[in-house]
Structure formats: C-alpha cells, structure tokens
Scaffold this motif. Sequence first.
Motif, mmCIF file in Angstrom:
data_model
loop_
_atom_site.group_PDB
_atom_site.id
_atom_site.type_symbol
_atom_site.label_atom_id
_atom_site.label_comp_id
_atom_site.label_asym_id
_atom_site.label_seq_id
_atom_site.Cartn_x
_atom_site.Cartn_y
_atom_site.Cartn_z
ATOM 1 N N ASP A 40 7.639 -2.582 -11.180
ATOM 2 C CA ASP A 40 6.200 -3.046 -10.709
ATOM 3 C C ASP A 40 5.734 -2.503 -9.927
ATOM 4 O O ASP A 40 5.902 -2.848 -8.473
ATOM 5 N N LEU A 41 4.215 -1.603 -9.682
ATOM 6 C CA LEU A 41 3.453 -1.423 -8.929
ATOM 7 C C LEU A 41 2.333 -1.752 -9.449
ATOM 8 O O LEU A 41 0.991 -1.109 -8.942
ATOM 9 N N ARG A 42 2.508 -2.609 -10.061
ATOM 10 C CA ARG A 42 0.670 -4.330 -9.925
ATOM 11 C C ARG A 42 0.087 -3.845 -9.290
ATOM 12 O O ARG A 42 -0.925 -4.783 -9.059
ATOM 13 N N GLY A 43 0.914 -4.663 -7.978
ATOM 14 C CA GLY A 43 0.498 -5.389 -7.062
ATOM 15 C C GLY A 43 0.885 -3.956 -5.498
ATOM 16 O O GLY A 43 0.778 -4.726 -4.429
ATOM 17 N N ALA A 44 0.896 -3.022 -6.202
ATOM 18 C CA ALA A 44 0.437 -1.994 -5.400
ATOM 19 C C ALA A 44 -0.932 -1.074 -5.250
ATOM 20 O O ALA A 44 -1.473 -1.290 -5.798
ATOM 21 N N ASP A 45 -1.583 -1.289 -4.130
ATOM 22 C CA ASP A 45 -2.851 -0.016 -3.604
ATOM 23 C C ASP A 45 -2.359 1.497 -3.391
ATOM 24 O O ASP A 45 -1.821 1.791 -2.963
ATOM 25 N N LEU A 46 -2.337 2.067 -5.286
ATOM 26 C CA LEU A 46 -2.327 3.196 -4.652
ATOM 27 C C LEU A 46 -2.850 4.433 -4.178
ATOM 28 O O LEU A 46 -2.228 5.687 -3.994
ATOM 29 N N GLY A 47 -4.655 4.397 -4.038
ATOM 30 C CA GLY A 47 -5.256 5.054 -3.600
ATOM 31 C C GLY A 47 -5.754 5.776 -5.066
ATOM 32 O O GLY A 47 -5.430 5.236 -5.637
ATOM 33 N N GLU A 48 -6.239 7.002 -4.150
ATOM 34 C CA GLU A 48 -6.224 7.698 -4.983
ATOM 35 C C GLU A 48 -5.249 8.913 -5.067
ATOM 36 O O GLU A 48 -4.483 9.597 -4.780
ATOM 37 N N VAL A 49 -4.240 8.939 -6.536
ATOM 38 C CA VAL A 49 -3.259 9.258 -6.963
ATOM 39 C C VAL A 49 -2.914 11.000 -7.364
ATOM 40 O O VAL A 49 -3.901 10.998 -8.532
ATOM 41 N N ASP A 50 -2.847 11.583 -6.816
ATOM 42 C CA ASP A 50 -2.874 12.925 -6.843
ATOM 43 C C ASP A 50 -2.049 13.937 -7.943
ATOM 44 O O ASP A 50 -0.897 12.871 -8.804
ATOM 45 N N ASP A 51 -1.931 14.948 -8.705
ATOM 46 C CA ASP A 51 -1.342 15.850 -9.426
ATOM 47 C C ASP A 51 0.507 14.957 -9.212
ATOM 48 O O ASP A 51 1.147 14.878 -10.326
ATOM 49 N N GLY A 52 0.622 15.687 -8.242
ATOM 50 C CA GLY A 52 2.073 15.528 -8.213
ATOM 51 C C GLY A 52 2.643 13.672 -7.484
ATOM 52 O O GLY A 52 3.873 13.277 -8.327
ATOM 53 N N GLN A 53 1.485 12.289 -7.448
ATOM 54 C CA GLN A 53 2.645 11.578 -7.401
ATOM 55 C C GLN A 53 2.578 11.151 -8.662
ATOM 56 O O GLN A 53 3.364 10.247 -8.671
ATOM 57 N N LEU A 54 1.719 11.830 -9.487
ATOM 58 C CA LEU A 54 1.300 10.439 -11.101
ATOM 59 C C LEU A 54 2.963 11.165 -11.380
ATOM 60 O O LEU A 54 3.227 10.570 -12.490
ATOM 61 N N ARG A 93 1.004 -1.028 -0.281
ATOM 62 C CA ARG A 93 0.165 -0.084 -0.121
ATOM 63 C C ARG A 93 1.250 1.003 -0.097
ATOM 64 O O ARG A 93 1.673 1.440 1.026
ATOM 65 N N LEU A 94 0.876 2.343 -1.318
ATOM 66 C CA LEU A 94 1.592 3.495 -0.635
ATOM 67 C C LEU A 94 0.465 4.610 -0.571
ATOM 68 O O LEU A 94 0.837 5.627 -1.455
ATOM 69 N N ILE A 95 -0.474 4.548 -0.285
ATOM 70 C CA ILE A 95 -1.642 5.286 0.129
ATOM 71 C C ILE A 95 -1.607 6.513 1.350
ATOM 72 O O ILE A 95 -0.524 6.747 2.190
ATOM 73 N N ARG A 96 -1.727 7.928 -0.148
ATOM 74 C CA ARG A 96 -1.269 9.150 0.362
ATOM 75 C C ARG A 96 0.246 8.920 1.103
ATOM 76 O O ARG A 96 0.557 10.355 1.253
ATOM 77 N N ALA A 97 1.261 8.740 0.700
ATOM 78 C CA ALA A 97 3.231 8.179 0.527
ATOM 79 C C ALA A 97 3.795 9.899 -0.026
ATOM 80 O O ALA A 97 2.682 10.530 -0.842
ATOM 81 N N ARG A 98 4.325 9.857 0.563
ATOM 82 C CA ARG A 98 4.673 11.193 -0.268
ATOM 83 C C ARG A 98 5.911 11.136 -0.813
ATOM 84 O O ARG A 98 6.472 9.938 -0.065
ATOM 85 N N VAL A 99 5.292 11.202 -2.211
ATOM 86 C CA VAL A 99 6.906 10.824 -3.342
ATOM 87 C C VAL A 99 7.684 12.035 -4.046
ATOM 88 O O VAL A 99 7.958 11.691 -5.279
ATOM 89 N N VAL A 100 7.821 12.801 -3.418
ATOM 90 C CA VAL A 100 8.516 14.448 -4.440
ATOM 91 C C VAL A 100 10.276 13.675 -4.049
ATOM 92 O O VAL A 100 10.934 13.085 -3.277
ATOM 93 N N ASP A 101 10.021 13.964 -5.746
ATOM 94 C CA ASP A 101 11.538 13.346 -6.237
ATOM 95 C C ASP A 101 11.905 11.642 -6.218
ATOM 96 O O ASP A 101 12.825 11.352 -5.854
ATOM 97 N N THR A 102 10.964 10.661 -5.775
ATOM 98 C CA THR A 102 11.145 9.645 -5.650
ATOM 99 C C THR A 102 11.155 9.023 -7.337
ATOM 100 O O THR A 102 10.573 8.865 -7.439
#
Length: 232
Positions: free
Chosen positions: A193-207, A178-187
């Motif tokens: 392969d994220l097919r096995g991850a729950d991304l939650g609602e992806v905002d523009d920055g995460q996208l 699960r990566l729900i609401r994770a902070r991914v700045v410069d990540t």
Amino acid sequence: MDVTELLAEKRNIEGLNLSGMALTDVLAAEPYRFTNCDLTRADLSEADLAGHVFEKCVLDETDFRGSDLEGARFEGGGGAKTRFGRAELTDATFVNADLSGAEFGNALLTDVNFTGCRMIGARLTGARGTSFFLSRSNLTLADLSGCSFRKHELEGIRFDEANLASCDFTGAVFTDCRLIRARVVDTRFTKADLRGADLGEVDDGQLRALTGAIISSSQAAAILAVRGLTVL
C-alpha cells in the motif's frame, strides 16, 4: 584512577573519553551503561556487549564488528561510519541515533528496532535476519538491497535515492514515507500500500517495479500526467 581501574570498578560510566582505546579485553562481564562518553574509533570488536546501553555517546568509526550486542540499546548520540559488521544485534534498539554511513554487513538483525534514526548512507545490504523494523528514520542514500520488509508497517521513512534493489515490500504499508528517485530494480511491491508514500516523478523502470502495488487516484494521475495523459 586510570580508565582500566574505573571500568573494573563501575558499571555506570559517564562523560569519559575512551576515544581510540582497545576495550574488548578491558570490560567486565556485566552490562555497562555508557552516558555522554566519547568512543570515537574505539575498538569494541568481538566484545561481549549484550545488554549494554550507549546513551548520547559519540560513536564516530567505533568498531563493534563481530561483537555480541544482543539486547543492547543505543539512545541519542551516534556518529559517522560506525562499524557493526558481523555483530549479533538480536533485540537491539536504536532510538534517535545518528547512524550515518554505518556498516551492518553480515550483522544479525533479528527483531532490531530503529526509531527516529539518521541513517543517511548506511549499508544494511548483506545483513542476516529478516525482522528489523524502521520507524521515523532517514535512510536517504542508504543501501538496503536484498532486505525484506514483507508486511511491515513503514511510517515516516525517507528512502530518497536509496538502493532498494531486490528488496521485498510485499504487503507492506507506507505511511508518511518518501521514495523519491529510489533504485527499485527487481524490487517487489506486490499488494504493498503506497498511498501514503511520496513517489516523486516515476520513470518507466520504477513504474514496472510498482506492478501489483496499491496507489491512490492522485498518484496515478501524476504518473500519467508526465506521460502526457490527463485523468478526468
């Protein structure tokens, strides 16, 4: 027999209350096995603890800062805010341990394994070494900024609301994560392969951070749906 005499005589210590004690200069050179002991706020800083075993011990605010914990094993038990800053943890193993709020700043985490651990709010940012491994562990709200998981196989990890800024997940494979609401700045997620991850609602920055990652068609549809697009 007082505690000092007991620790001098025995290496298998069970059910002992060592809370608040200064133990660095009390322990003998040979590895100990502590079982069901209370080490709350015990001072083990700068101690030689290579090969020691801590099984089902209470470790609330236990101080391991600067200690040599090479090859040590922590199984079950644990506690809040255990301090591992500057510790040498090469080849250490943590299994089903509570490491909530644990501090690993500037610790050496080479070939360290965390399996089935509760690491809510733990701080691993600033840790040295690039090869610690996570499996079936809860890192909700943890600070992992700057850590490398390059080409790691991550299974059963909760990164919800974790700070993953500047982490390197290049080529990593996520399974049941699960990566729900994770902070991914410069990540970096290149070829991850994220097919096995729950991304939650992806905002523009995460996208933007997910550029180069592999996602499923259902994940892509969910990302587009919140932007008013429908995938047929």
